[in-house]
Motif scaffolding. Structure first.
Motif, mmCIF file in Angstrom:
data_model
loop_
_atom_site.group_PDB
_atom_site.id
_atom_site.type_symbol
_atom_site.label_atom_id
_atom_site.label_comp_id
_atom_site.label_asym_id
_atom_site.label_seq_id
_atom_site.Cartn_x
_atom_site.Cartn_y
_atom_site.Cartn_z
ATOM 1 N N TYR A 1 -5.086 17.037 1.086
ATOM 2 C CA TYR A 1 -5.946 18.211 0.867
ATOM 3 C C TYR A 1 -7.192 17.818 0.080
ATOM 4 O O TYR A 1 -8.313 18.188 0.419
ATOM 5 N N LEU A 2 -6.991 17.025 -0.974
ATOM 6 C CA LEU A 2 -8.123 16.558 -1.792
ATOM 7 C C LEU A 2 -9.081 15.688 -0.978
ATOM 8 O O LEU A 2 -10.289 15.718 -1.182
ATOM 9 N N TYR A 3 -8.518 14.882 -0.083
ATOM 10 C CA TYR A 3 -9.333 14.000 0.759
ATOM 11 C C TYR A 3 -10.288 14.852 1.588
ATOM 12 O O TYR A 3 -11.465 14.524 1.726
ATOM 13 N N GLY A 4 -9.781 15.919 2.130
ATOM 14 C CA GLY A 4 -10.648 16.885 2.813
ATOM 15 C C GLY A 4 -10.899 16.569 4.268
ATOM 16 O O GLY A 4 -11.146 17.474 5.064
ATOM 17 N N GLY A 5 -10.793 15.313 4.663
ATOM 18 C CA GLY A 5 -10.986 14.959 6.067
ATOM 19 C C GLY A 5 -9.669 15.046 6.810
ATOM 20 O O GLY A 5 -8.726 15.666 6.328
ATOM 21 N N SER A 6 -9.609 14.417 7.998
ATOM 22 C CA SER A 6 -8.339 14.514 8.700
ATOM 23 C C SER A 6 -7.439 13.345 8.282
ATOM 24 O O SER A 6 -7.852 12.182 8.302
ATOM 25 N N ALA A 7 -6.258 13.688 7.851
ATOM 26 C CA ALA A 7 -5.292 12.668 7.421
ATOM 27 C C ALA A 7 -3.897 13.124 7.831
ATOM 28 O O ALA A 7 -3.561 14.296 7.723
ATOM 29 N N GLU A 8 -3.118 12.151 8.337
ATOM 30 C CA GLU A 8 -1.713 12.456 8.635
ATOM 31 C C GLU A 8 -0.901 12.117 7.394
ATOM 32 O O GLU A 8 -1.278 11.215 6.650
ATOM 33 N N ILE A 9 0.211 12.789 7.230
ATOM 34 C CA ILE A 9 1.098 12.390 6.134
ATOM 35 C C ILE A 9 2.491 12.094 6.689
ATOM 36 O O ILE A 9 2.900 12.690 7.694
ATOM 37 N N CYS A 10 3.157 11.168 6.069
ATOM 38 C CA CYS A 10 4.524 10.879 6.518
ATOM 39 C C CYS A 10 5.331 10.225 5.399
ATOM 40 O O CYS A 10 4.781 9.790 4.388
ATOM 41 N N MET A 11 6.630 10.167 5.615
ATOM 42 C CA MET A 11 7.529 9.500 4.671
ATOM 43 C C MET A 11 7.434 7.990 4.888
ATOM 44 O O MET A 11 7.102 7.536 5.987
ATOM 45 N N LEU A 12 7.774 7.226 3.860
ATOM 46 C CA LEU A 12 7.719 5.762 3.976
ATOM 47 C C LEU A 12 8.638 5.267 5.101
ATOM 48 O O LEU A 12 8.294 4.341 5.847
ATOM 49 N N ASP A 13 9.783 5.927 5.253
ATOM 50 C CA ASP A 13 10.745 5.487 6.276
ATOM 51 C C ASP A 13 10.286 5.800 7.695
ATOM 52 O O ASP A 13 10.907 5.346 8.654
ATOM 53 N N GLU A 14 9.228 6.563 7.831
ATOM 54 C CA GLU A 14 8.739 6.911 9.180
ATOM 55 C C GLU A 14 7.670 5.935 9.674
ATOM 56 O O GLU A 14 7.081 6.136 10.727
ATOM 57 N N LEU A 15 7.372 4.911 8.871
ATOM 58 C CA LEU A 15 6.247 4.022 9.213
ATOM 59 C C LEU A 15 6.636 2.883 10.144
ATOM 60 O O LEU A 15 5.772 2.145 10.624
ATOM 61 N N TYR A 16 7.925 2.737 10.408
ATOM 62 C CA TYR A 16 8.405 1.581 11.165
ATOM 63 C C TYR A 16 7.653 1.403 12.481
ATOM 64 O O TYR A 16 7.457 2.361 13.223
ATOM 65 N N ASP A 17 7.148 0.194 12.736
ATOM 66 C CA ASP A 17 6.453 -0.183 13.987
ATOM 67 C C ASP A 17 5.040 0.381 14.113
ATOM 68 O O ASP A 17 4.371 0.098 15.105
ATOM 69 N N SER A 18 4.574 1.185 13.179
ATOM 70 C CA SER A 18 3.198 1.709 13.268
ATOM 71 C C SER A 18 2.241 0.563 12.972
ATOM 72 O O SER A 18 2.558 -0.338 12.198
ATOM 73 N N GLU A 19 1.050 0.646 13.582
ATOM 74 C CA GLU A 19 0.071 -0.439 13.417
ATOM 75 C C GLU A 19 -1.157 0.053 12.651
ATOM 76 O O GLU A 19 -1.687 1.126 12.947
ATOM 77 N N PHE A 20 -1.587 -0.740 11.680
ATOM 78 C CA PHE A 20 -2.776 -0.399 10.886
ATOM 79 C C PHE A 20 -3.676 -1.623 10.765
ATOM 80 O O PHE A 20 -3.210 -2.752 10.843
ATOM 81 N N ASP A 21 -4.976 -1.362 10.553
ATOM 82 C CA ASP A 21 -5.869 -2.479 10.255
ATOM 83 C C ASP A 21 -5.757 -2.824 8.770
ATOM 84 O O ASP A 21 -5.677 -3.983 8.396
ATOM 85 N N ILE A 22 -5.775 -1.770 7.944
ATOM 86 C CA ILE A 22 -5.796 -1.985 6.492
ATOM 87 C C ILE A 22 -4.728 -1.117 5.833
ATOM 88 O O ILE A 22 -4.612 0.071 6.153
ATOM 89 N N VAL A 23 -3.972 -1.709 4.928
ATOM 90 C CA VAL A 23 -3.021 -0.921 4.148
ATOM 91 C C VAL A 23 -3.356 -1.079 2.673
ATOM 92 O O VAL A 23 -3.656 -2.179 2.200
#
Ligand code: ATR
Length: 266
Positions: A161-183
């Protein structure tokens, strides 16, 4: 004139701030000192009275008082106000002004390592106090896709909400196999020596940690075999200090990172 500076926090046993600021005094040729005050919450009003009585120029505020200190400020600069956290107090003729130079520190750390979140797939781990300093950077360097992941979902929601732009939220355990450029890790996992759990997400370009010790932090050690940039929080720490020193003394110090590197990791 002797410039009195210091830091309040709890605990402070391992703080590098006196070393950094005394180096800045040496580099600028200014005359002054930087002292640590390990205090309890209820000591804040008294210690502020002492700083004012002894004509301190300013102090740093660290964990766990970065939010609490706001109510003692007469003015907040726009950055401190926007993220609701203060790490620098400046005692001026117009009262106590609260600033946040962690934001500057984070910007400089990313710039120095030639990494930007602009148009990238970014994962922000954690939604506590430290994560707040990353928000203005992300707002200026807008990711193509931002995921905020935290153990406590309400805090991730608040951060999104503070970020104000579009952001997804999830639990740490839901991140399996997701791909990111930067963490970007802003959690405190690993600070007490525990191993950061591998949540199974894939990082393509850079892993950034706010923790700076050991050099290969618990979080960064997950990626030691991969061919990505590993960035620990040392330069953020040094640059936030340079930002505070600049507010207090109007002197711009260009920190010699290899000097600090040798001292911290030798
Ligand atoms: P700081 O001011 O250093 O950010 P904080 O506000 O206590 O400290 O935040 C610590 C962060 O690390 C939070 O995101 C916290 O998750 P919660 O919001 O769920 O408390 C996260 N964190 C700390 N220990 C953790 C653990 N063992 N597993 C997962 N997340 C953890």
């Amino acid at each position: 004139m002797y410039i009195n500076l210091g830091i309040i926090g709890n605990p402070l046993e391992h703080t590098l701030s006196p070393l950094i600021h005394n180096y800045f005094f040496y580099k600028t040729g200014l005359c002054g000192g930087y002292t640590c005050y390990h205090i309890e919450l209820e000591d804040i009003p008294d210690i502020l009275d002492i700083f004012l009585a002894y004509k301190f120029t300013g102090i740093n505020v660290t964990v766990p008082y970065k939010k609490e200190i706001i109510k003692y400020c007469d003015n907040l600069d726009i950055t401190a106000d926007s993220i609701g956290a203060v790490n620098t107090l400046h005692f001026t003729d117009n009262g106590i002004t609260g600033h946040n130079t962690d934001i500057f520190g984070f910007h400089m750390m990313m710039a120095e390592n030639n990494v930007t979140t602009n148009n990238k797939r970014v994962l922000l781990l954690g939604a506590g106090g430290a994560s707040r300093a990353v928000l203005p950077y992300l707002q200026m360097n807008e990711p193509y896709n931002l995921v905020i992941s935290n153990r406590t979902m309400e805090k991730a929601e608040e951060l999104a909400y503070l970020y104000g732009g579009s952001a997804e939220i999830c639990m740490l355990d839901e991140l399996y196999d997701s791909e990111f450029d930067i963490v970007i890790n802003t959690t405190s996992i690993g600070l007490k020596g525990e191993q950061f759990k591998d949540y199974g997400f894939i990082v393509k370009e850079a892993a950034v940690d706010m923790v700076y010790k050991p050099q290969l932090t618990s979080f960064l050690s997950l990626y030691k075999q991969s061919n990505i940039k590993l960035i620990n929080g040392l330069s953020m720490l040094i640059y936030q200090a340079a930002g505070s020193f600049n507010i207090w003394t109007k002197q711009e110090v260009v920190p010699d990172m290899s000097y600090f590197h040798n001292i911290v990791y030798k």
